[in-house]
Motif scaffolding. Sequence first.
Motif, PDB file in Angstrom:
ATOM      1  N   LYS A  78       0.827  -1.215   0.000  1.00  0.00           N
ATOM      2  CA  LYS A  78       0.000   0.000   0.000  1.00  0.00           C
ATOM      3  C   LYS A  78       0.859   1.261   0.000  1.00  0.00           C
ATOM      4  O   LYS A  78       0.441   2.307   0.481  1.00  0.00           O
ATOM      5  N   ARG A  79       2.037   1.178  -0.564  1.00  0.00           N
ATOM      6  CA  ARG A  79       2.955   2.316  -0.535  1.00  0.00           C
ATOM      7  C   ARG A  79       2.440   3.515  -1.329  1.00  0.00           C
ATOM      8  O   ARG A  79       2.607   4.652  -0.901  1.00  0.00           O
ATOM      9  N   VAL A  80       1.840   3.276  -2.467  1.00  0.00           N
ATOM     10  CA  VAL A  80       1.329   4.389  -3.273  1.00  0.00           C
ATOM     11  C   VAL A  80       0.202   5.097  -2.512  1.00  0.00           C
ATOM     12  O   VAL A  80       0.160   6.334  -2.452  1.00  0.00           O
ATOM     13  N   LEU A  81      -0.672   4.326  -1.911  1.00  0.00           N
ATOM     14  CA  LEU A  81      -1.753   4.913  -1.113  1.00  0.00           C
ATOM     15  C   LEU A  81      -1.180   5.658   0.092  1.00  0.00           C
ATOM     16  O   LEU A  81      -1.629   6.765   0.408  1.00  0.00           O
ATOM     17  N   GLY A  82      -0.183   5.083   0.746  1.00  0.00           N
ATOM     18  CA  GLY A  82       0.456   5.754   1.879  1.00  0.00           C
ATOM     19  C   GLY A  82       1.060   7.089   1.469  1.00  0.00           C
ATOM     20  O   GLY A  82       0.950   8.081   2.196  1.00  0.00           O
ATOM     21  N   ALA A  83       1.696   7.115   0.304  1.00  0.00           N
ATOM     22  CA  ALA A  83       2.276   8.357  -0.204  1.00  0.00           C
ATOM     23  C   ALA A  83       1.186   9.388  -0.472  1.00  0.00           C
ATOM     24  O   ALA A  83       1.315  10.560  -0.097  1.00  0.00           O
ATOM     25  N   ALA A  84       0.097   8.960  -1.102  1.00  0.00           N
ATOM     26  CA  ALA A  84      -0.993   9.882  -1.428  1.00  0.00           C
ATOM     27  C   ALA A  84      -1.647  10.440  -0.164  1.00  0.00           C
ATOM     28  O   ALA A  84      -1.938  11.645  -0.081  1.00  0.00           O
ATOM     29  N   ILE A  85      -1.858   9.593   0.809  1.00  0.00           N
ATOM     30  CA  ILE A  85      -2.452  10.048   2.074  1.00  0.00           C
ATOM     31  C   ILE A  85      -1.542  11.068   2.748  1.00  0.00           C
ATOM     32  O   ILE A  85      -1.998  12.098   3.240  1.00  0.00           O
ATOM     33  N   ALA A  86      -0.250  10.787   2.763  1.00  0.00           N
ATOM     34  CA  ALA A  86       0.707  11.700   3.398  1.00  0.00           C
ATOM     35  C   ALA A  86       0.748  13.049   2.688  1.00  0.00           C
ATOM     36  O   ALA A  86       0.802  14.095   3.339  1.00  0.00           O
ATOM     37  N   VAL A  87       0.715  13.046   1.381  1.00  0.00           N
ATOM     38  CA  VAL A  87       0.737  14.308   0.625  1.00  0.00           C
ATOM     39  C   VAL A  87      -0.517  15.129   0.916  1.00  0.00           C
ATOM     40  O   VAL A  87      -0.436  16.340   1.168  1.00  0.00           O
ATOM     41  N   GLY A  88      -1.662  14.488   0.899  1.00  0.00           N
ATOM     42  CA  GLY A  88      -2.895  15.204   1.215  1.00  0.00           C
ATOM     43  C   GLY A  88      -2.866  15.804   2.613  1.00  0.00           C
ATOM     44  O   GLY A  88      -3.250  16.961   2.822  1.00  0.00           O
ATOM     45  N   ALA A  89      -2.387  15.021   3.571  1.00  0.00           N
ATOM     46  CA  ALA A  89      -2.289  15.507   4.949  1.00  0.00           C
ATOM     47  C   ALA A  89      -1.297  16.660   5.040  1.00  0.00           C
ATOM     48  O   ALA A  89      -1.530  17.633   5.768  1.00  0.00           O
ATOM     49  N   ALA A  90      -0.188  16.551   4.314  1.00  0.00           N
ATOM     50  CA  ALA A  90       0.830  17.609   4.349  1.00  0.00           C
ATOM     51  C   ALA A  90       0.286  18.926   3.813  1.00  0.00           C
ATOM     52  O   ALA A  90       0.497  19.986   4.416  1.00  0.00           O
ATOM     53  N   PHE A  91      -0.414  18.865   2.696  1.00  0.00           N
ATOM     54  CA  PHE A  91      -0.949  20.098   2.121  1.00  0.00           C
ATOM     55  C   PHE A  91      -1.992  20.724   3.044  1.00  0.00           C
ATOM     56  O   PHE A  91      -1.973  21.934   3.285  1.00  0.00           O
ATOM     57  N   ALA A  92      -2.880  19.914   3.569  1.00  0.00           N
ATOM     58  CA  ALA A  92      -3.903  20.440   4.472  1.00  0.00           C
ATOM     59  C   ALA A  92      -3.273  21.012   5.734  1.00  0.00           C
ATOM     60  O   ALA A  92      -3.636  22.107   6.183  1.00  0.00           O
ATOM     61  N   SER A  93      -2.308  20.294   6.301  1.00  0.00           N
ATOM     62  CA  SER A  93      -1.707  20.781   7.549  1.00  0.00           C
ATOM     63  C   SER A  93      -0.792  21.976   7.322  1.00  0.00           C
ATOM     64  O   SER A  93      -0.555  22.745   8.259  1.00  0.00           O
ATOM     65  N   SER A  94      -0.293  22.156   6.113  1.00  0.00           N
ATOM     66  CA  SER A  94       0.508  23.348   5.827  1.00  0.00           C
ATOM     67  C   SER A  94      -0.331  24.610   6.032  1.00  0.00           C
ATOM     68  O   SER A  94       0.111  25.567   6.675  1.00  0.00           O
ATOM     69  N   TYR A  95      -1.533  24.597   5.496  1.00  0.00           N
ATOM     70  CA  TYR A  95      -2.413  25.760   5.627  1.00  0.00           C
ATOM     71  C   TYR A  95      -2.946  25.905   7.047  1.00  0.00           C
ATOM     72  O   TYR A  95      -2.972  27.011   7.599  1.00  0.00           O
ATOM     73  N   ALA A  96      -3.357  24.800   7.645  1.00  0.00           N
ATOM     74  CA  ALA A  96      -3.870  24.857   9.021  1.00  0.00           C
ATOM     75  C   ALA A  96      -2.763  25.269   9.990  1.00  0.00           C
ATOM     76  O   ALA A  96      -2.987  26.082  10.893  1.00  0.00           O
ATOM     77  N   GLY A  97      -1.573  24.718   9.791  1.00  0.00           N
ATOM     78  CA  GLY A  97      -0.448  25.058  10.660  1.00  0.00           C
ATOM     79  C   GLY A  97      -0.032  26.511  10.523  1.00  0.00           C
ATOM     80  O   GLY A  97       0.316  27.163  11.511  1.00  0.00           O
ATOM     81  N   LEU A  98      -0.072  27.025   9.307  1.00  0.00           N
ATOM     82  CA  LEU A  98       0.270  28.432   9.093  1.00  0.00           C
ATOM     83  C   LEU A  98      -0.738  29.328   9.804  1.00  0.00           C
ATOM     84  O   LEU A  98      -0.351  30.297  10.471  1.00  0.00           O
TER      85      LEU A  98
END
Length: 154
Positions: free
Chosen positions: A94-114
Amino acid sequence: MLRSFLIGLVAGQRGITPLAVIATATRRDEIAPDLPLQKLMLNPVIAAGTVAFAAAEMAGDKMKTAPDRTVPIGLAVRGITAAYAGAALAPRDKRVLGAAIAVGAAFASSYAGLAARKWGMRRYGQTATGFVEDAVVFGSGLAIANPSLFAKKG
């Protein structure tokens, strides 16, 4: 897949920290060096380099001239490191799915964290909020990638 999501949250705050904690996990045999280039992280110089770059990013974050984490290059770095770390922490099939989930979380948390950081900076200043954020991000990243560091010993 939870670890992939969580490391994505970390990547959204600090782009290089995921590489440093994955290097640490790889050297500690917490995760197998299966991904491309991951065996390089077994080299102590490469592993130390990831930590040094993560520390430099954290230091740079305290500068008044530091750009927001949501500038295009910042988001690109966060996306790349989140994808790599998310894949490394996902089950092999499930590495591709893991990568996709992490990217989505990173983008969302970038804005929320800022937004959270800007709110905190109005009250506590850039440096103090940066140090708190660094501690939370580094500690969380280390725990996500290296769970045995925090496991109860018997």
